[in-house]
Design an enzyme around this catalytic site. Sequence first.
Site, PDB file in Angstrom:
ATOM      1  N   MET A   1       0.802  -1.227   0.000  1.00  0.00           N
ATOM      2  CA  MET A   1       0.000   0.000   0.000  1.00  0.00           C
ATOM      3  C   MET A   1       0.835   1.277   0.000  1.00  0.00           C
ATOM      4  SD  MET A   1      -3.447  -0.823   2.214  1.00  0.00           S
ATOM      5  CE  MET A   1      -2.646  -1.395   3.706  1.00  0.00           C
TER       6      MET A   1
ATOM      7  N   CYS B   1      -5.576  -5.461   4.409  1.00  0.00           N
ATOM      8  CA  CYS B   1      -4.532  -5.712   3.416  1.00  0.00           C
ATOM      9  C   CYS B   1      -3.648  -6.877   3.848  1.00  0.00           C
ATOM     10  CB  CYS B   1      -3.668  -4.474   3.202  1.00  0.00           C
ATOM     11  SG  CYS B   1      -2.375  -4.738   1.968  1.00  0.00           S
TER      12      CYS B   1
ATOM     13  N   GLY C   1     -13.405  -9.901  -6.271  1.00  0.00           N
ATOM     14  CA  GLY C   1     -12.594 -11.097  -6.104  1.00  0.00           C
ATOM     15  C   GLY C   1     -12.840 -12.083  -7.227  1.00  0.00           C
ATOM     16  N   GLY C   2     -12.041 -11.991  -8.283  1.00  0.00           N
ATOM     17  CA  GLY C   2     -12.114 -12.988  -9.351  1.00  0.00           C
ATOM     18  C   GLY C   2     -13.102 -12.714 -10.455  1.00  0.00           C
TER      19      GLY C   2
END
Length: 347
Positions: A123, A187, A304-305
Amino acid sequence: MPPKWDPECPPIYDINKTYAENAAEGPLFKGKFPARPPAQKPFDFLGHSINSPIGVPAGPLLTSSWIALASKLGFDVPTYKTIRSQAYPSHKLPNVAFLDAKGRRIEDPKRLSELTITNSFGMPSKSPDFLLQDIERANRSLSRGQVMIVSVVGTPNLGVSFGEDFVRAALLAKEGGAKIIEANFSCPNVDKADGILYMNPETVQEYTRLIAKAIHPIPLLLKVGTFPNVALMKSVFVAAARGGAKGICGINSVSMPVHPPLDEQRTTSGTCGAAIRPAALSFIRESAHIIQKERLDLVLLGCGGIMESEHFDEFIQAGANIAMSATGMMWDPYLASRYHAHLLSHS
């Protein structure tokens, strides 16, 4: 119709260059912008009228130039990459590597539907002076029917508590003109205690209350990862709502062992792309159930994906109010255009 994905076409982010080089030189897009079909009925999202419920989560959109590209490509809820209260460097190269389903590093994948990467950036963040001007530029780059989220994170050991620095970062986003702010509690590429903040309901409620009060009336979202069990998930969601959060975004990239690792210090790193879609969809289904059963005033953002246009629909049908793509958008910038064309063909 937008052109089909070509495995030889480079992504908008050059994985062989540093984060700073990509921020300064990117995004790498030389294609044409497809004409967008007329917008369907507008959606209300936290008081903002948006053209469609699709966007980009925190990650790929490094500066206002990247936000502007996402806007032109039809992503109506883009997220400005996570910022800190002070400038912060990125992890060293390599930051990105391709993986197979077992976490082994491979060469470039040939099918977008199977594209999985691991990433480790830590980050990084630009200086406050840059961010104040750039967040404003990013907002100006949006079209009607779009709204930008600004992601923020706290940094420990800056002379104030971790929670107080979350507030400083959020106030920086607010001063820059953020319309919606997301606090990243999850994170996987920072110190473990910082990266699993979302797993402690008491801390979630405390930090959420601090941030929400400081940025009022701007809505606050929380970014979370996967949970070990539904009971903890429920406790965290209830704590978030009590603290004043208006929404939950998940899942963040999933920390997994990588073979071989990026280096000796990074034996695990965040995995995203196709491999985590089943976990992300499961998260959305459970989240939607909890929000409905507990009657929580929370919107749900899913990511996500999402690698293909029909995946947006899968997340929305699972209960997400907004569906977002990061890895898919990076390797196929026309992903939103495919989604809009798909909607038009079925209307």
